[in-house]
Design a protein around this motif. Structure first.
Motif, short mmCIF file in Angstrom:
data_model
loop_
_atom_site.label_atom_id
_atom_site.label_comp_id
_atom_site.label_asym_id
_atom_site.label_seq_id
_atom_site.Cartn_x
_atom_site.Cartn_y
_atom_site.Cartn_z
N LYS A 8 -46.05 59.24 13.79
CA LYS A 8 -44.62 59.34 13.47
C LYS A 8 -43.77 59.42 14.74
O LYS A 8 -42.68 58.86 14.80
N LYS A 9 -44.28 60.09 15.75
CA LYS A 9 -43.55 60.16 17.03
C LYS A 9 -43.50 58.78 17.69
O LYS A 9 -42.50 58.41 18.29
N THR A 10 -44.59 58.05 17.56
CA THR A 10 -44.64 56.71 18.13
C THR A 10 -43.63 55.80 17.43
O THR A 10 -42.90 55.05 18.08
N VAL A 11 -43.59 55.86 16.10
CA VAL A 11 -42.63 55.05 15.35
C VAL A 11 -41.21 55.44 15.73
O VAL A 11 -40.36 54.57 15.99
N ALA A 12 -40.92 56.73 15.79
CA ALA A 12 -39.58 57.19 16.15
C ALA A 12 -39.18 56.72 17.54
O ALA A 12 -38.05 56.25 17.75
N ALA A 13 -40.10 56.81 18.49
CA ALA A 13 -39.79 56.37 19.85
C ALA A 13 -39.53 54.87 19.88
O ALA A 13 -38.61 54.41 20.57
N ARG A 14 -40.30 54.13 19.14
CA ARG A 14 -40.12 52.67 19.13
C ARG A 14 -38.80 52.30 18.45
O ARG A 14 -38.10 51.38 18.91
N VAL A 15 -38.44 52.98 17.38
CA VAL A 15 -37.16 52.71 16.71
C VAL A 15 -36.01 52.97 17.68
O VAL A 15 -35.05 52.19 17.75
N GLN A 16 -36.12 54.06 18.45
CA GLN A 16 -35.07 54.41 19.41
C GLN A 16 -34.95 53.40 20.54
O GLN A 16 -33.86 53.13 21.03
N SER A 17 -36.06 52.82 20.95
CA SER A 17 -36.05 51.95 22.13
C SER A 17 -36.04 50.45 21.81
O SER A 17 -35.79 49.65 22.70
N VAL A 49 -35.43 57.45 8.56
CA VAL A 49 -34.53 58.62 8.56
C VAL A 49 -34.92 59.55 9.70
O VAL A 49 -34.07 60.00 10.48
N ASN A 50 -36.20 59.85 9.81
CA ASN A 50 -36.67 60.73 10.89
C ASN A 50 -36.32 60.18 12.26
O ASN A 50 -36.00 60.93 13.18
N ALA A 51 -36.39 58.86 12.42
CA ALA A 51 -36.18 58.23 13.73
C ALA A 51 -34.70 57.99 14.05
O ALA A 51 -34.37 57.73 15.20
N THR A 52 -33.85 58.06 13.05
CA THR A 52 -32.43 57.75 13.29
C THR A 52 -31.54 58.97 13.04
O THR A 52 -31.31 59.75 13.94
N VAL A 53 -31.07 59.12 11.83
CA VAL A 53 -30.10 60.17 11.53
C VAL A 53 -30.70 61.54 11.37
O VAL A 53 -30.02 62.54 11.62
N GLY A 54 -31.94 61.63 10.93
CA GLY A 54 -32.55 62.93 10.64
C GLY A 54 -32.14 63.41 9.26
O GLY A 54 -31.07 63.06 8.75
N PHE A 55 -32.98 64.21 8.66
CA PHE A 55 -32.73 64.65 7.28
C PHE A 55 -31.53 65.59 7.16
O PHE A 55 -30.80 65.53 6.17
N GLU A 56 -31.32 66.44 8.14
CA GLU A 56 -30.18 67.37 8.06
C GLU A 56 -28.85 66.62 8.12
O GLU A 56 -27.94 66.88 7.33
N SER A 57 -28.74 65.68 9.05
CA SER A 57 -27.51 64.89 9.17
C SER A 57 -27.31 64.00 7.95
O SER A 57 -26.19 63.84 7.46
N LEU A 58 -28.40 63.41 7.48
CA LEU A 58 -28.31 62.58 6.28
C LEU A 58 -27.84 63.40 5.10
O LEU A 58 -26.99 62.96 4.32
N ALA A 59 -28.35 64.61 4.97
CA ALA A 59 -27.95 65.49 3.87
C ALA A 59 -26.44 65.75 3.90
O ALA A 59 -25.77 65.69 2.86
N GLU A 60 -25.91 66.00 5.09
CA GLU A 60 -24.47 66.21 5.20
C GLU A 60 -23.69 64.94 4.87
O GLU A 60 -22.66 64.99 4.19
N GLU A 61 -24.19 63.82 5.35
CA GLU A 61 -23.49 62.55 5.17
C GLU A 61 -23.41 62.12 3.71
O GLU A 61 -22.38 61.62 3.26
N ILE A 62 -24.50 62.31 2.97
CA ILE A 62 -24.48 61.83 1.58
C ILE A 62 -24.37 62.98 0.56
O ILE A 62 -24.48 62.74 -0.64
#
Length: 106
Positions: A8-17, A49-62
């Motif tokens: 999951k960390k690898t996927v998140a890092a790749r999404v970011q880069s 979601v984990n790699a971009t907005v995160g669940f806490e921010s997503l929760a606030e947004e929607i």
């Protein structure tokens, strides 16, 4: 052979880069959902979601509790179409991409 880095960390890092990788994951989630494989689509959405907005921010947004979002995107989750739509929209905004569809006649 043991993995040297958490997947999951690898996927998140790749999404970011790698914007193309992030777009490909989003495209795959959409394709899976349309092709009748919602369980796989939800798992990809969870990674996005984990790699971009995160669940806490997503929760606030929607305006949904983060715990509910985690359940929705779990293998046994059953999100409504309005929730899935809101999640896709939030990820699109986070990635700053547009989604276009094309019809391919078979």
């Amino acid at each position: 052979m043991a993995l040297t880095r958490d997947f999951k960390k690898t996927v998140a890092a790749r999404v970011q880069s790698d914007p193309a990788f992030a777009q490909a994951l989003l495209d795959e989630a959409i394709t899976l959902l349309i092709d009748g494989e919602p369980d796989s689509a939800k798992l990809i959405l969870r990674d996005l979601v984990n790699a971009t907005v995160g669940f806490e921010s997503l929760a606030e947004e929607i305006h949904k509790p983060a715990k509910s979002l985690h359940r929705m995107l779990s293998a046994s989750g059953n999100p409504t179409m309005s929730n899935i739509s809101a999640i896709f929209a939030a990820i699109k905004r986070a990635l700053k991409v547009e989604v276009r569809t094309t019809v391919v006649l078979a």
